[in-house]
Design a protein around this motif. Sequence first.
Motif, PDB file in Angstrom:
ATOM      1  N   ALA A 174       0.842  -1.194   0.000  1.00  0.00           N
ATOM      2  CA  ALA A 174       0.000   0.000   0.000  1.00  0.00           C
ATOM      3  C   ALA A 174       0.876   1.243   0.000  1.00  0.00           C
ATOM      4  N   ALA A 175       0.289   2.359  -0.385  1.00  0.00           N
ATOM      5  CA  ALA A 175       1.051   3.606  -0.424  1.00  0.00           C
ATOM      6  C   ALA A 175       1.501   4.000   0.978  1.00  0.00           C
ATOM      7  N   ALA A 176       2.681   4.564   1.053  1.00  0.00           N
ATOM      8  CA  ALA A 176       3.210   5.000   2.346  1.00  0.00           C
ATOM      9  C   ALA A 176       2.612   6.343   2.737  1.00  0.00           C
ATOM     10  N   GLY A 177       2.270   6.458   4.009  1.00  0.00           N
ATOM     11  CA  GLY A 177       1.773   7.720   4.540  1.00  0.00           C
ATOM     12  C   GLY A 177       2.769   8.300   5.517  1.00  0.00           C
ATOM     13  N   ASP A 178       2.284   9.110   6.419  1.00  0.00           N
ATOM     14  CA  ASP A 178       3.145   9.718   7.421  1.00  0.00           C
ATOM     15  C   ASP A 178       3.465   8.733   8.535  1.00  0.00           C
ATOM     16  N   GLU A 179       4.635   8.884   9.133  1.00  0.00           N
ATOM     17  CA  GLU A 179       5.038   8.109  10.308  1.00  0.00           C
ATOM     18  C   GLU A 179       4.931   6.601  10.064  1.00  0.00           C
ATOM     19  N   ASP A 180       5.260   6.172   8.851  1.00  0.00           N
ATOM     20  CA  ASP A 180       5.240   4.749   8.506  1.00  0.00           C
ATOM     21  C   ASP A 180       3.858   4.120   8.648  1.00  0.00           C
ATOM     22  N   ILE A 181       2.816   4.926   8.544  1.00  0.00           N
ATOM     23  CA  ILE A 181       1.445   4.419   8.568  1.00  0.00           C
ATOM     24  C   ILE A 181       0.940   4.393   7.135  1.00  0.00           C
ATOM     25  N   PRO A 182       0.503   3.240   6.634  1.00  0.00           N
ATOM     26  CA  PRO A 182       0.049   3.170   5.245  1.00  0.00           C
ATOM     27  C   PRO A 182      -1.164   4.060   5.006  1.00  0.00           C
ATOM     28  N   ARG A 183      -1.296   4.532   3.783  1.00  0.00           N
ATOM     29  CA  ARG A 183      -2.432   5.381   3.424  1.00  0.00           C
ATOM     30  C   ARG A 183      -3.255   4.678   2.351  1.00  0.00           C
ATOM     31  N   PHE A 184      -4.352   4.077   2.777  1.00  0.00           N
ATOM     32  CA  PHE A 184      -5.256   3.435   1.841  1.00  0.00           C
ATOM     33  C   PHE A 184      -6.080   4.487   1.110  1.00  0.00           C
ATOM     34  N   ASP A 185      -6.435   4.146  -0.120  1.00  0.00           N
ATOM     35  CA  ASP A 185      -7.275   5.063  -0.884  1.00  0.00           C
ATOM     36  C   ASP A 185      -8.723   5.013  -0.407  1.00  0.00           C
ATOM     37  N   TRP A 186      -9.163   3.827   0.000  1.00  0.00           N
ATOM     38  CA  TRP A 186     -10.557   3.708   0.460  1.00  0.00           C
ATOM     39  C   TRP A 186     -10.631   2.553   1.454  1.00  0.00           C
ATOM     40  N   ILE A 187     -11.203   2.816   2.618  1.00  0.00           N
ATOM     41  CA  ILE A 187     -11.467   1.778   3.612  1.00  0.00           C
ATOM     42  C   ILE A 187     -12.973   1.704   3.828  1.00  0.00           C
ATOM     43  N   VAL A 188     -13.519   0.515   3.640  1.00  0.00           N
ATOM     44  CA  VAL A 188     -14.942   0.263   3.865  1.00  0.00           C
ATOM     45  C   VAL A 188     -15.115  -0.365   5.240  1.00  0.00           C
ATOM     46  N   LEU A 189     -16.024   0.186   6.025  1.00  0.00           N
ATOM     47  CA  LEU A 189     -16.246  -0.295   7.382  1.00  0.00           C
ATOM     48  C   LEU A 189     -17.714  -0.625   7.608  1.00  0.00           C
ATOM     49  N   GLY A 190     -17.945  -1.606   8.451  1.00  0.00           N
ATOM     50  CA  GLY A 190     -19.265  -1.841   9.000  1.00  0.00           C
ATOM     51  C   GLY A 190     -19.273  -1.362  10.440  1.00  0.00           C
ATOM     52  N   MET A 191     -20.386  -1.541  11.120  1.00  0.00           N
ATOM     53  CA  MET A 191     -20.453  -1.181  12.546  1.00  0.00           C
ATOM     54  C   MET A 191     -21.423  -2.121  13.242  1.00  0.00           C
ATOM     55  N   GLY A 192     -21.009  -2.635  14.407  1.00  0.00           N
ATOM     56  CA  GLY A 192     -21.889  -3.484  15.194  1.00  0.00           C
ATOM     57  C   GLY A 192     -22.828  -2.664  16.059  1.00  0.00           C
ATOM     58  N   SER A 193     -23.822  -3.306  16.614  1.00  0.00           N
ATOM     59  CA  SER A 193     -24.775  -2.599  17.464  1.00  0.00           C
ATOM     60  C   SER A 193     -24.144  -2.127  18.770  1.00  0.00           C
ATOM     61  N   ASP A 194     -22.936  -2.626  19.080  1.00  0.00           N
ATOM     62  CA  ASP A 194     -22.187  -2.140  20.243  1.00  0.00           C
ATOM     63  C   ASP A 194     -21.241  -1.007  19.875  1.00  0.00           C
ATOM     64  N   GLY A 195     -21.275  -0.579  18.617  1.00  0.00           N
ATOM     65  CA  GLY A 195     -20.416   0.517  18.172  1.00  0.00           C
ATOM     66  C   GLY A 195     -19.036   0.095  17.752  1.00  0.00           C
ATOM     67  N   HIS A 196     -18.761  -1.215  17.678  1.00  0.00           N
ATOM     68  CA  HIS A 196     -17.428  -1.638  17.238  1.00  0.00           C
ATOM     69  C   HIS A 196     -17.325  -1.505  15.720  1.00  0.00           C
ATOM     70  N   THR A 197     -16.109  -1.348  15.244  1.00  0.00           N
ATOM     71  CA  THR A 197     -15.862  -1.320  13.812  1.00  0.00           C
ATOM     72  C   THR A 197     -14.549  -2.031  13.540  1.00  0.00           C
ATOM     73  N   ALA A 198     -14.407  -2.580  12.301  1.00  0.00           N
ATOM     74  CA  ALA A 198     -13.359  -3.561  12.056  1.00  0.00           C
ATOM     75  C   ALA A 198     -13.482  -4.577  13.207  1.00  0.00           C
TER      76      ALA A 198
END
Length: 248
Positions: free
Chosen positions: A128-152
């Motif tokens: 993946a493309a490199a971002g700041d501080e060695d954190i990758p920068r994805f172009d698009w991240i798709v997320l869901g959400m549980g009824s407890d508010g969790h994601t990923a």
Amino acid sequence: MNNLKKPEVRIFKNKLQLGEFAAREFEVAAKKYADESRNFSVALSGGSTPALFFQALSTKQIDWDYVQIFWGDERCVSPDHQDSNYLMTRLLLLDKIDIPEGNVHRIRGEGVPGEEAARYSDEILRSAAAGDEDIPRFDWIVLGMGSDGHTASIFPGFRLRAKSQGVCAVAAHPETGQERITFTLPVINNARRVSFMVAGISKAPVVSSILNKTGGYLDFPAARVNPTQGFLEWFLDAEAAPADLQNR
């Protein structure tokens, strides 16, 4: 976290309409990257709502040679297990499109969790493309959400503020104890685009709390998603969108 950006909110009649809209958005974005001969790095989610997105996506005209597919989280199961996010994506999308094998970056849920979290982190950093501080920068991240508010697989109370977790971490479901491998919040918040896809009436109270910033909304991991150099959007069906949002 009081400087949260205001996300874009789109409300759809039902999950099918939501999935179709998201697939068209993906088609447009993928074409832009392909026209520029650039890789389009995308992290996908599990869940019933993204499943409809995958089904719609499989019918779109996309040059998959330029799409690099990752997953934001995975259960620690084999790739043919019914709980595998990868299996769902393969059946609904990957088996129906012409994508190079090397463009599909699977989390090996059958591996030793800690070792696989480290291996997948390395694969992401290489691919993946490199971002700041060695954190990758994805172009698009798709997320869901549980009824407890969790994601990923970031559940309430799971070291929300810890940046030392790196790219991926091992988490456990708070009720079943099932281990999972998940992106960390710094990775999610470094993406260029982050899209929540949320459906169902059970999600409405949490959606309302997060979007209206009421109660203890910051206790929900989904409320901590705030791309620092990108934009955030919520795709909701009519059931998940509380009345106070629909009547604005």
